[in-house]
Scaffold this motif. Structure first.
Motif, short mmCIF file in Angstrom:
data_model
loop_
_atom_site.label_atom_id
_atom_site.label_comp_id
_atom_site.label_asym_id
_atom_site.label_seq_id
_atom_site.Cartn_x
_atom_site.Cartn_y
_atom_site.Cartn_z
N ILE A 129 0.86 -1.18 0.00
CA ILE A 129 0.00 0.00 0.00
C ILE A 129 0.90 1.23 0.00
O ILE A 129 1.74 1.40 0.89
CB ILE A 129 -0.93 0.04 1.23
CG1 ILE A 129 -1.77 -1.24 1.31
CG2 ILE A 129 -1.83 1.27 1.18
CD1 ILE A 129 -2.53 -1.37 2.62
N ILE A 130 0.74 2.06 -1.02
CA ILE A 130 1.48 3.32 -1.12
C ILE A 130 0.47 4.43 -1.34
O ILE A 130 -0.34 4.34 -2.25
CB ILE A 130 2.52 3.27 -2.26
CG1 ILE A 130 3.63 2.25 -1.92
CG2 ILE A 130 3.11 4.65 -2.53
CD1 ILE A 130 4.66 2.06 -3.01
N PRO A 131 0.50 5.47 -0.47
CA PRO A 131 1.42 5.71 0.63
C PRO A 131 1.15 4.79 1.83
O PRO A 131 0.04 4.29 2.01
CB PRO A 131 1.17 7.17 1.02
CG PRO A 131 0.00 7.61 0.25
CD PRO A 131 -0.40 6.60 -0.73
N ALA A 136 7.00 8.03 -4.72
CA ALA A 136 7.89 8.45 -3.63
C ALA A 136 7.43 9.76 -3.02
O ALA A 136 7.41 9.93 -1.79
CB ALA A 136 9.32 8.59 -4.16
N MET A 137 7.03 10.71 -3.88
CA MET A 137 6.52 11.99 -3.39
C MET A 137 5.20 11.80 -2.65
O MET A 137 4.96 12.43 -1.61
CB MET A 137 6.36 12.94 -4.57
CG MET A 137 6.02 14.38 -4.20
SD MET A 137 4.25 14.70 -3.95
CE MET A 137 3.60 14.36 -5.59
N ALA A 138 4.33 10.93 -3.17
CA ALA A 138 3.03 10.70 -2.55
C ALA A 138 3.17 10.16 -1.13
O ALA A 138 2.39 10.51 -0.24
CB ALA A 138 2.21 9.73 -3.40
N GLU A 139 4.17 9.32 -0.91
CA GLU A 139 4.36 8.78 0.45
C GLU A 139 4.80 9.87 1.41
O GLU A 139 4.36 9.92 2.56
CB GLU A 139 5.37 7.63 0.44
CG GLU A 139 5.60 7.02 1.82
CD GLU A 139 5.60 5.52 1.82
OE1 GLU A 139 4.64 4.91 1.29
OE2 GLU A 139 6.57 4.93 2.35
N THR A 140 5.66 10.78 0.96
CA THR A 140 6.06 11.90 1.81
C THR A 140 4.87 12.81 2.10
O THR A 140 4.73 13.34 3.20
CB THR A 140 7.18 12.71 1.14
OG1 THR A 140 8.32 11.87 0.95
CG2 THR A 140 7.58 13.91 1.99
#
Length: 765
Positions: free
Chosen positions: A31-33, A500-504
């Motif tokens: 699951i991301i984020p 990667a940006m979405a997780e931050t």
């Protein structure tokens, strides 16, 4: 009665013999984020034609419809809505104690329950279910298969309220269907703000009824410099082919362009809203306004469009007509877009034209302003006051801080080299979005802004107090389209960095871990494949850019992602699946060029080349130099690229303690040459590396060891050389094109650690 007893016994035996549902492991779930809390339970839930959804209020309908449509598109049947909880398999339940956008998801073998307090929370619960489903759910017309998700409990809420993606439509245009597809990508990863850059010098992309020439003429162009560059690159890389659907015959010429009608914009807004995404329009002013001035030339200071040294001629801020024109445009935009904000750009304004304009100078004097920056601020505040009458708030790039910023204006910080803008805005009580050029400009090459760099960037500035941090609304990544001429290329630039940006944007700082994220990405690549996304894969690893050897070299190749096949050539040709397949470490005894590539199915990694060079030891020089310092020559606006640097006959040097650009970090067209010596403390193969923005070249004697040339953001390159013990001549050339540069140099001794070039390892005569 006897018959019933026997039947009951048989049914009990059959039920007892049923296999339990599958229980998932953590490694099978991606699951991301990453959610705040995940607890995996026993068993799993299976979707079928009998799966029904209970909807009790209006806020639940978008999420329920999205899930139902997902199954209809994938397997041919929709999930029907139920009128009672007893008959429902999926229950959307209101919980007033849950924060906005947050959700609680509980999956058991019998039911799925999503608790939330708003439409966004329900929707994000559905997106998590979407990621728990097999990746084939993203495809259409699937053959019959089991649609199973794990028994699981998830509690989740976002870190930031602004989780944005930006697309630039001016340089290269994209269709309404492509916009909708991109919005679906955003929804999957819980991004909630879509920034449409609709106007710029190269094209006006939105219908304005009061000024029809903006799209009748301003939306179309003959071949631009960006088009020419893309066409040249397309000769060897098809991903740069300009989308032919945006070429049209106009006035007897083949012209590139397009625009959105106001009806199409409404359609986009509705589509985005159903996915809990707010659409933010950007209408650039007073700079980046050439597509308007071309067709309404009275707006400029001279009555003509044109260019200054770096940027286009802006609107004249000494003319009332400029204020009237821009407000008339924004009046239509304010009615069209329900968004809280309207973005007016405000960046890269050519203030030189205002310096020479009598009307602008008169406006500065009349309004008791100090300079042209305050004149732009005066314009911004006037526009801001107008937008407030329309129920809107002003947003702009961080240049709007210069000259003064109102408390209610919101800044997008993009200039890494202007960090003080964040402090000024926060201390002023102004909100901001963090969208830095070096980390979140996804039009940059992947080697410049790699996946790991995006993930590890922390958007809250170090040293910000809690009060200051509250003004950081969130983050955004940008896709400027100068070198993105089609939607497939846009996918390639956005993915997988967008994840990667979405997780931050969503997950807390303490809940992030890059290695664990990479493990979850392994499953996400299957989903990107199912979505038909052309994502980027980095190059093969395990070797240096330049491998030096004395007798023989053993080169080990590692795939960039697990399970990829590697292919290579040594004859100078571009490798493909028809080339040599890598199965074991390679041995070389002669100088060659090694070219490598890796494949994940039909998706190829970047190609990577290495110079495998047989060398003999370089002899040291007989000298007793002054340790700890190296000589540095500095030139400004003398060269355009590092490869062109030539020292003047009477070059003036100063002594410095390290190879860097200290005291010159914001100078444009900066050139430097460092000359001195490097001490090899033992005989052997030494590795050198530079990281520079823009280009750098490192020589030992006359031999080029590190070729990091060209104009580019910060990239690290390396190379090797065989040295005998002693002092060796060292030269480093550096060039920075636009200001905000960076330069660091390292060495690694045989069997040693990577060390910055300074101290007793450097010297000059």
């Amino acid at each position: 009665m006897k018959y019933l007893s026997i039947l009951s016994a048989v049914l009990f035996i059959c039920f007892s013999c049923q296999k339990p549902t599958k229980t998932f492991t953590e490694a099978e779930i991606s699951i991301i984020p990453k959610p705040i809390q995940t607890i995996i339970g026993e068993g799993s839930y299976s979707f079928s034609k009998n799966t029904t959804i209970l909807v009790e209020e209006e806020a639940q309908k978008p999420a329920a419809k999205y899930l139902s449509d997902l199954f209809e598109n994938a397997v041919g049947y929709a999930l029907p809505f139920s009128e009672t909880a007893e008959n429902a398999s999926i229950i959307l339940m209101k919980d007033v104690g849950i924060e906005p956008e947050a959700y609680h998801l509980k999956v058991t073998p019998e039911k799925i329950i999503i608790k939330a307090n708003d439409a966004a929370g329900y929707f994000y619960g559905v997106q998590t279910i979407r990621q728990l489903l097999p990746s084939n759910i993203e495809k259409t017309a699937n053959k019959e298969q089991k649609w199973v998700i794990p028994s699981i409990v998830i509690n989740d809420a976002p870190r930031f309220s602004w989780r944005g993606m930006h697309m630039d439509f001016s340089r290269h245009f994209f269709s309404i269907d492509e916009v909708k597809t991109f919005l679906d990508y955003m929804a999957l990863y819980k991004l909630n703000t879509y920034h449409m850059h609709l106007t710029d010098d190269q094209g006006w992309r939105i219908e304005i009824k009061k000024y029809p020439l903006l799209t009748e003429k301003g939306a179309w162009r003959i071949e631009s410099s960006h088009d020419k560059t893309c066409n040249e690159l397309a000769k060897t890389d098809p991903s740069y082919i300009i989308d032919p659907q945006h070429y049209h015959e106009r006035d007897g010429k083949k012209m590139y362009g397009g625009f959105f009608t106001q009806e199409q914009i409404k359609e986009i807004i509705v589509y985005a809203s159903e996915r809990q995404i707010e659409v933010i329009p950007e209408i650039d002013m007073p700079g980046h306004f050439k597509s308007a001035i071309d067709n309404y030339p009275y707006l400029s200071c001279t009555g003509k469009p044109g260019w200054g040294k770096d940027f286009s001629t802006p609107a004249c801020l000494g003319k009332e007509s400029s204020y009237e024109f821009t407000k008339n445009i924004l009046a239509e935009i304010a009615v069209l877009f329900p968004s809280k904000y309207i973005h007016i750009g405000g960046d890269e304004v050519n203030i030189e034209s205002w310096e020479e304009c009598p009307l602008c100078q008169k406006a500065i004097k009349h309004n008791n302003l100090k300079n042209e920056h305050e004149l732009q601020s005066f314009f911004n505040k006037d526009i801001e006051a107008f937008l407030k009458t329309k129920g809107k708030e002003l947003m702009g790039w961080d240049e709007i801080v210069e000259g003064g910023l109102s408390k209610d204006a919101t800044m997008m910080w993009w200039r890494n080299w202007a960090p003080k803008m964040r402090d000024i805005a926060a201390n002023n009580g102004s909100d901001m979005i963090i969208t830095p050029c070096f980390e979140y400009y996804f039009d940059a090459k992947h080697e410049v802004t790699p996946f790991e760099k995006v993930y590890k960037y922390e958007p809250i500035p170090e040293g910000f107090t809690q009060a200051q941090s509250k003004h950081v609304l969130g983050i955004q990544a940008n896709l400027w389209s100068e070198m993105i001429p089609n939607f497939k290329r846009l996918q390639y630039q956005a993915f997988p960095r967008m994840l990667a940006m979405a997780e931050t944007a969503w997950s807390s700082k303490s809940n992030k871990n890059y290695e664990a994220f990479q493990e979850r990405m392994g499953i996400q690549y299957d989903r990107l494949d199912a979505l038909g996304i052309q994502y980027h894969i980095p190059s093969v690893t395990g070797f240096k850019d330049k491998v030096a050897f004395l007798d023989k070299a053993i080169v080990t190749l590692n795939p960039p992602l697990k399970g990829m096949d590697i292919y290579y050539t040594t004859d100078g040709s571009v490798p493909s699946k028809k080339s040599n397949k890598y199965t074991a470490p390679l041995e070389f005894t002669e100088t060659i060029t090694l070219n490598t590539i890796a494949f994940r199915g039909d998706i190829a990694s970047d190609t990577r080349a290495a110079s495998i060079e047989k060398q003999t030891y370089l002899e040291p020089v007989t000298i007793t130099p002054k340790k700890g310092l190296i000589k540095r020559w500095v030139g400004v606006k003398k060269f355009k690229v590092v490869d062109a640097i030539v020292l003047p006959k009477k070059a003036s040097f100063t002594s410095v303690a390290a190879i860097n650009i200290e005291n010159y970090d914001v100078v444009e067209q900066l050139s430097m040459v460092f000359k001195g010596y490097f001490y090899a403390e033992e005989e052997g193969l030494f590795e050198f590396a530079t990281k520079s923005d823009d280009g750098s070249l490192l020589y030992i004697g006359d031999q080029l060891v590190v070729d990091n040339g060209g104009n580019h953001p910060a990239i690290e390159k390396n190379g090797m050389v065989a040295l005998k013990k002693g002092w060796h001549p060292l030269t480093v050339k550096f060039h920075e094109a636009t200001g905000g540069g960076q330069l660091t140099a390292w060495y690694t001794a045989p069997n040693g650690e990577k060390t910055i070039l300074k101290g007793n390892t450097i010297a000059h005569d």
